[in-house]
Design an enzyme around this catalytic site. Structure first.
Site, short mmCIF file in Angstrom:
data_model
loop_
_atom_site.label_atom_id
_atom_site.label_comp_id
_atom_site.label_asym_id
_atom_site.label_seq_id
_atom_site.Cartn_x
_atom_site.Cartn_y
_atom_site.Cartn_z
N THR A 113 -3.94 4.90 -1.36
CA THR A 113 -4.96 5.37 -0.43
C THR A 113 -5.67 6.61 -0.95
OG1 THR A 113 -3.40 6.71 0.82
CG2 THR A 113 -3.69 4.43 1.52
N TYR A 114 -6.73 6.96 -0.23
CA TYR A 114 -7.66 8.03 -0.64
C TYR A 114 -7.93 8.85 0.60
CZ TYR A 114 -11.91 9.60 -3.25
OH TYR A 114 -12.87 10.30 -3.93
N HIS A 174 -8.05 2.97 -3.68
CA HIS A 174 -8.96 3.11 -2.55
C HIS A 174 -10.08 4.07 -2.93
CE1 HIS A 174 -6.23 1.65 0.95
NE2 HIS A 174 -5.82 1.14 -0.19
N ALA A 214 -24.22 4.88 2.16
CA ALA A 214 -24.23 5.01 3.62
C ALA A 214 -23.22 4.11 4.31
CB ALA A 214 -25.63 4.71 4.16
N GLN A 263 -6.84 -4.17 9.37
CA GLN A 263 -6.12 -3.08 10.01
C GLN A 263 -4.83 -3.65 10.59
OE1 GLN A 263 -4.94 -0.10 10.49
NE2 GLN A 263 -7.01 0.72 10.75
N GLU A 296 0.84 -1.20 0.00
CA GLU A 296 0.00 0.00 0.00
C GLU A 296 0.87 1.25 0.00
OE1 GLU A 296 -3.61 0.29 2.51
OE2 GLU A 296 -2.64 2.09 3.35
#
Length: 313
Positions: free
Chosen positions: A63-64, A92, A140, A193, A32
């Site tokens: 990533t974002y 991402h 959502a 994570q 990543e």
């Protein structure tokens, strides 16, 4: 008597072959990165991509930022990886501060750029300490996002998993249900994570299996280069930092080379114990630096493919 037995046991361990000797390299790896902010950071990122590319990663992800704050830089980085390398690139994408139409358009742009893999996340709100609130016309939940992405194109989708439970989850059972809902919506795998005790991963994997979840769960590995930064990162993620790690890094604040050696040793041992428990895919959070991830992969037996021999005519 007990002291003598302890010494004998320690001597036996010392005489064992290396933990890493002759591993067959039968693992997959992925890496990543985050989108660079400056020209210098971009050069560092691309040096890292070039360094890790010979390890034949399964994919690399970018990533974002919260609220889509890095949207353009993320897209540019992922598109360049897809365009200039043969590494499968994953982008991402989050639900934060964007309508479904906006997210669908971003996903379609990725598809047009040749990107076939999305890491779909609910995302964190841009304001510190704020609670996530869906956009009035947006997705959502991460499960909704996964389903939406699969409607836009037939993406391969990875999602997050939390061995130590998402900080906002009601309890571990609810968190596992949320993970299952993302897989049911069409995700292929979960990437965890970061964590530091292998048993944390094994317990989570066992709970998922007992709940009937058969999808691949890939451990996310964070080699620690700065212990103070780690402590700041770990709290909001709900990640426990073992006391033994603090003791190992104590006194190394102004000794970066020593920190690198300790960091490589800690992460390599973590991966080796996970390997002993059957793990065969590791996802490394590189922080855009290749050295530690490359060293750990080397110790695990992952080496660049040998170039084919040229036969003279």
């Amino acid at each position: 008597m007990t002291a003598n037995l302890d010494r004998v046991a320690e001597a036996a361990r010392a005489l064992n072959p290396s933990l890493y000797a002759d591993l067959p390299g039968d693992i997959a790896v992925s890496f990543e990165f985050f989108p660079p902010k400056t020209a210098a950071m971009e050069a560092t990122l691309w040096d890292s991509v070039e360094t890790l590319k010979p390890l034949n990663p399964r994919f690399v992800s970018v990533t974002y930022g919260a609220g889509g704050s890095t949207r353009e830089r993320t897209h540019a980085t992922v598109a360049r990886i897809a365009r200039e390398t043969d590494i499968p690139a994953a982008a991402h994408l989050t639900c934060v501060d964007a309508s479904r139409a906006e997210i669908d358009a971003v996903a379609d742009a990725y598809w047009q750029a040749g990107v076939r893999h999305i890491v779909a996340l609910r995302g964190d709100p841009p304001a510190k300490d704020a609670r996530f609130a869906p956009h009035p016309d947006g997705y959502a939940t991460a499960a909704d996002l996964v389903a939406g992405l699969k409607r836009v194109h037939d993406f391969e989708v990875s999602v997050s998993a939390y061995p130590e439970v998402h900080p906002e989850a009601r309890d571990a059972a609810a968190d596992l249900d949320a993970f299952r809902s993302k897989l049911d919506a069409g995700a292929t795998r979960g990437i965890t994570q970061f964590f530091f005790e292998p048993d944390t991963f094994f317990r989570f994997r066992d709970r998922a299996s007992a709940a009937g979840i058969a999808a691949e769960i890939v451990p996310g590995i964070l080699p620690v280069t700065n212990f103070a930064n780690l402590q700041r990162m770990a709290g909001p993620c709900g990640t426990a930092v073992p006391a033994w790690m603090a003791r190992l890094f104590e006194g190394l604040d102004d000794k970066p080379a020593a920190r690198q050696l300790v960091a490589a040793s800690v992460a390599a041992e973590q991966c080796r114990r996970l390997y002993a428990g059957g793990v065969r895919h590791f996802h490394f959070y590189t922080l855009n630096r290749a050295e530690l991830a490359y060293a750990i992969c080397h110790m695990l037996g992952v080496r660049p493919a040998a170039a084919p021999l040229e036969i003279a005519a």
